[in-house]
Design an enzyme around this catalytic site. Structure first.
Site, PDB file in Angstrom:
ATOM      1  N   SER A 119      37.976  34.591  32.734  1.00 16.78           N
ATOM      2  CA  SER A 119      39.163  34.753  33.568  1.00 16.78           C
ATOM      3  C   SER A 119      40.387  35.029  32.689  1.00 16.78           C
ATOM      4  O   SER A 119      40.397  35.978  31.927  1.00 16.78           O
ATOM      5  CB  SER A 119      39.343  33.506  34.444  1.00 16.78           C
ATOM      6  OG  SER A 119      40.286  33.725  35.454  1.00 16.78           O
ATOM      7  N   ASP A 173      33.859  37.544  43.780  1.00 19.82           N
ATOM      8  CA  ASP A 173      35.026  36.930  43.133  1.00 19.82           C
ATOM      9  C   ASP A 173      36.271  37.120  44.009  1.00 19.82           C
ATOM     10  O   ASP A 173      36.708  38.244  44.241  1.00 19.82           O
ATOM     11  CB  ASP A 173      35.248  37.563  41.758  1.00 19.82           C
ATOM     12  CG  ASP A 173      36.199  36.760  40.879  1.00 19.82           C
ATOM     13  OD1 ASP A 173      37.125  36.139  41.419  1.00 19.82           O
ATOM     14  OD2 ASP A 173      36.009  36.770  39.654  1.00 19.82           O
ATOM     15  N   HIS A 204      33.976  33.361  41.523  1.00 22.55           N
ATOM     16  CA  HIS A 204      34.680  33.278  40.241  1.00 22.55           C
ATOM     17  C   HIS A 204      34.090  32.121  39.444  1.00 22.55           C
ATOM     18  O   HIS A 204      34.634  31.009  39.435  1.00 22.55           O
ATOM     19  CB  HIS A 204      36.180  33.071  40.501  1.00 22.55           C
ATOM     20  CG  HIS A 204      37.039  33.315  39.302  1.00 22.55           C
ATOM     21  ND1 HIS A 204      37.141  34.544  38.681  1.00 22.55           N
ATOM     22  CD2 HIS A 204      37.852  32.479  38.589  1.00 22.55           C
ATOM     23  CE1 HIS A 204      37.989  34.461  37.664  1.00 22.55           C
ATOM     24  NE2 HIS A 204      38.426  33.212  37.587  1.00 22.55           N
TER      25      HIS A 204
END
Length: 224
Positions: A119, A173, A204
């Site tokens: 991320s 996601d 995610h």
């Protein structure tokens, strides 16, 4: 001005360290969040890979109502073109340079170092790796995007033009849209980078199947 070294979790191999993975966590997490994956990777017994999981500094994050948390840079909005605070990205890049130099000084050459991140940490790893002036072993960019949105960063260095880049993303996601990862991959491929793309049926997050694939990539990148 000297840069204060980042606090970190370090997982040493059983044998002498001959290579290194520097793995950056996501927003609000810490190095402790990813450190437990090392045994799950099921690497060869005497792999010689040192894993470093640094902690991002604490700062206010705009999209989280200004709450202070560990963050590699401020996230100003959900708009990809105005998401990343570039001043913060550049500051984190400098901090990662210090980590890399520490490993080089310890005897591990740059071309035996992988920059990895999930991320927000993936954003910084990808950005830093593309601009780093020495060849790295690889760049692992998980569920992330380019902070420069629909263009490559300025001052990308030719040193890592042939460096293997592995990009993973979740098809479901809802934090970092898969389209932003696809956009980054296309930019890299069009510019001649050795970028490999793999999507997984996940939100995610990180899956066991994915970690198995990452392990195989690390073995191929660092141990062959």
């Amino acid at each position: 001005m000297s840069i204060k070294p980042l606090a970190r979790v370090t997982v040493e191999p059983k044998s002498t360290a001959t290579s290194c993975v520097i793995w950056l966590h996501g927003l609000g997490d810490s190095g402790d969040g990813f450190a437990p994956i090392v045994p799950v990777l099921n690497l060869p017994k005497n792999h010689g890979i040192r894993f470093i999981f640094p902690h991002a500094p604490e700062q206010a994050v705009t999209i989280n109502q200004g709450y202070v948390m560990r963050s590699w840079y401020d996230i100003k909005s959900m708009d990809l073109h105005n998401r990343a605070d570039m001043e913060g990205v550049l500051a984190s890049e400098k901090a990662i340079h210090v980590l890399i130099q520490q490993q080089i000084d310890s005897g591990i050459p740059a071309d035996k170092i992988v920059l990895a991140g999930f991320s927000q940490g993936g954003v910084v790893s990808l950005f830093t790796g593309l601009r780093f002036p020495q060849k790295l072993a690889g760049i692992l960019a998980l569920s992330c995007y380019l902070p420069t949105a629909d263009k490559l960063p300025d001052n990308c260095h030719t040193a890592n033009k042939q460096t293997p880049i592995l990009q993973n993303h979740g098809e479901q996601d809802d934090v970092v849209p898969i389209s932003s990862g696809v956009m980054a991959n296309k930019l890299l491929i069009d510019a001649g980078y050795h970028a490999t793309w793999q999507a997984y049926r996940m939100p995610h997050s990180v899956l066991p199947e994915q970690l198995s694939d990452i392990s195989a990539w690390l073995v191929n990148t660092l141990l062959k």
